[in-house]
Write a protein that holds these residues in place. Structure first.
Motif, PDB file in Angstrom:
ATOM      1  N   PRO A   1       0.812  -1.229   0.000  1.00  0.00           N
ATOM      2  CA  PRO A   1       0.000   0.000   0.000  1.00  0.00           C
ATOM      3  C   PRO A   1       0.843   1.277   0.000  1.00  0.00           C
ATOM      4  O   PRO A   1       0.478   2.270  -0.645  1.00  0.00           O
ATOM      5  CB  PRO A   1      -0.811  -0.126   1.301  1.00  0.00           C
ATOM      6  N   ILE A   2       1.971   1.260   0.696  1.00  0.00           N
ATOM      7  CA  ILE A   2       2.852   2.431   0.719  1.00  0.00           C
ATOM      8  C   ILE A   2       3.546   2.589  -0.633  1.00  0.00           C
ATOM      9  O   ILE A   2       3.665   3.701  -1.166  1.00  0.00           O
ATOM     10  CB  ILE A   2       3.885   2.314   1.856  1.00  0.00           C
ATOM     11  N   VAL A   3       4.012   1.471  -1.202  1.00  0.00           N
ATOM     12  CA  VAL A   3       4.651   1.517  -2.513  1.00  0.00           C
ATOM     13  C   VAL A   3       3.690   2.063  -3.553  1.00  0.00           C
ATOM     14  O   VAL A   3       4.051   2.911  -4.382  1.00  0.00           O
ATOM     15  CB  VAL A   3       5.157   0.118  -2.911  1.00  0.00           C
ATOM     16  N   GLN A   4       2.431   1.595  -3.522  1.00  0.00           N
ATOM     17  CA  GLN A   4       1.426   2.075  -4.465  1.00  0.00           C
ATOM     18  C   GLN A   4       1.185   3.575  -4.306  1.00  0.00           C
ATOM     19  O   GLN A   4       1.048   4.303  -5.296  1.00  0.00           O
ATOM     20  CB  GLN A   4       0.105   1.302  -4.273  1.00  0.00           C
ATOM     21  N   LEU A   5       1.137   4.030  -3.080  1.00  0.00           N
ATOM     22  CA  LEU A   5       0.923   5.456  -2.811  1.00  0.00           C
ATOM     23  C   LEU A   5       2.039   6.295  -3.438  1.00  0.00           C
ATOM     24  O   LEU A   5       1.774   7.310  -4.098  1.00  0.00           O
ATOM     25  CB  LEU A   5       0.866   5.689  -1.303  1.00  0.00           C
TER      26      LEU A   5
ATOM     27  N   GLN B   1      -2.809  10.574   3.953  1.00  0.00           N
ATOM     28  CA  GLN B   1      -2.660   9.488   2.983  1.00  0.00           C
ATOM     29  C   GLN B   1      -1.618   8.472   3.455  1.00  0.00           C
ATOM     30  O   GLN B   1      -1.816   7.259   3.327  1.00  0.00           O
ATOM     31  CB  GLN B   1      -2.256  10.060   1.624  1.00  0.00           C
ATOM     32  N   ILE B   2      -0.517   8.977   3.993  1.00  0.00           N
ATOM     33  CA  ILE B   2       0.537   8.087   4.491  1.00  0.00           C
ATOM     34  C   ILE B   2       0.019   7.273   5.674  1.00  0.00           C
ATOM     35  O   ILE B   2       0.252   6.063   5.763  1.00  0.00           O
ATOM     36  CB  ILE B   2       1.778   8.907   4.881  1.00  0.00           C
ATOM     37  N   HIS B   3      -0.698   7.913   6.570  1.00  0.00           N
ATOM     38  CA  HIS B   3      -1.252   7.218   7.735  1.00  0.00           C
ATOM     39  C   HIS B   3      -2.212   6.117   7.298  1.00  0.00           C
ATOM     40  O   HIS B   3      -2.173   4.996   7.835  1.00  0.00           O
ATOM     41  CB  HIS B   3      -1.963   8.212   8.643  1.00  0.00           C
TER      42      HIS B   3
END
Length: 338
Positions: free
Chosen positions: A131-135, A150-152
């Motif tokens: 999910p972080i990589v996609q963001l 968004q990061i949270h």
């Protein structure tokens, strides 16, 4: 977690003709003149795979190399997070459902190894970082910097402890909704290890594979002690390098030399810390030599996140691993066995 990888600088010193034992249905000593050096290249998993090995003649070399690259393509259909129908993405689609997913032997094996390396590195390597990589992929494409909300949100679906593995029936459960797996920090090393196993089926053991900068090394070339590999700090100081003679191991590097995002005067590395959800701002050039390519790939990612201070503590438990860290402030540290 590493989103992209850079090639380690290396040079190979190889004889053109030499001697080794080739295994078919029987072990047979072959004359020195029958051993030839072969090299092949193939694009897969978003990287170029460069394969070098010694074999007795062209026909075996061709069949063996074709088998290796077909195997790598097959692994990609399982491990890719870009292919909609990949087994990895089908597993990710079940996240938070409460239903166990029956995994094939390859996916289950790499997940077991991934969780193992997550435990060893205090979660600084984590395949659930998807999910972080996609963001950050979206942010790079659209040229914006993700906000704290968004990061949270992305971080809520990250954590290797949320991956439940049942070895008895080979099932996997992703307990948190929104979880997404990403094998970018271990997949090429895993594929390279598998490639060398394929070569051994053809009686080929003296082999070397550069998988997009992750090096997996088999037995030494004929009449040599090992493959000569040059590893560099990646910095401006051309003396900050080592030439090593290696066999039966994996070598991986990780760093921020070419890819980063700059926001408000701060450079954020392409390497994301799973614990914070943000690209590293303190950059560490990392070289890891491990017993195999899978371990080297995963640990290079982890030690880039750990840095020298935390990395020293983790390295104490990794007796069979050699590590070289160089921070942007000039601080350098190596394990005694490097």
């Amino acid at each position: 977690m590493i989103m992209f990888k850079f090639k380690v600088h290396f040079s190979l010193v190889l004889p053109q003709y030499a001697f080794f034992f080739c295994i078919f249905s029987f072990c047979t000593a072959l004359p020195a003149h029958t051993q030839n050096r072969y090299s092949y290249a193939w694009n897969a998993m978003g990287s170029e795979f460069n394969l070098v090995f010694y074999a007795p003649h062209d026909s075996i070399a061709k069949v063996a190399s074709d088998s290796v690259f077909k195997r790598i393509e097959y692994l990609n259909t399982i491990l890719s997070d870009y292919l909609d129908g990949s087994e990895t993405n089908r597993l990710s689609a079940t996240a938070g459902s409460g239903e166990p997913f029956l995994a094939g032997p390859i996916l289950f094996d790499i997940l077991q190894q991934s969780v193992h390396y997550s435990k060893q590195t205090k979660g600084t390597f984590d395949v659930s970082v998807g999910p972080i990589v996609q963001l950050w992929r979206r942010a790079l494409r659209r040229n914006y910097f993700p906000d704290s909300a968004q990061i949270h949100e992305a971080k809520q679906s990250v954590g290797y402890k949320k991956i439940r593995l049942n070895a008895k029936n080979c099932t996997v459960m992703l307990t948190q909704k929104g979880m997404r797996l990403d094998f970018g920090g271990i997949g090429k090393g895993y594929a390279a290890d598998d490639a060398l196993r394929i070569l051994r089926y053809f009686g080929i053991s003296a082999a070397f594979l550069d998988a997009g900068g992750d090096l997996t090394i088999g037995e030494a070339p004929p009449q040599k002690k090992g493959w000569e590999i040059e590893v560099s700090s990646g910095g401006k100081d051309s003396t900050a390098k080592r030439v090593l003679t290696l066999k039966n191991c994996g070598v991986a590097t990780s760093g921020n030399t070419y890819r980063f995002m700059e926001h408000n005067g701060v450079k954020y590395s392409h390497i994301v810390d799973p614990r914070t959800g943000v690209g590293l701002t303190t950059h560490t050039r990392t070289t890891v030599i491990a017993p195999n390519g899978t371990a080297a790939d995963a640990l290079a990612t982890a030690f880039s996140v750990l840095g020298i201070k935390e990395g020293k503590k983790v390295a104490k438990k990794l007796k069979s691993v050699r590590i070289w860290l160089l921070e942007q402030n000039g601080l350098e540290w190596k394990t005694a066995n490097f």
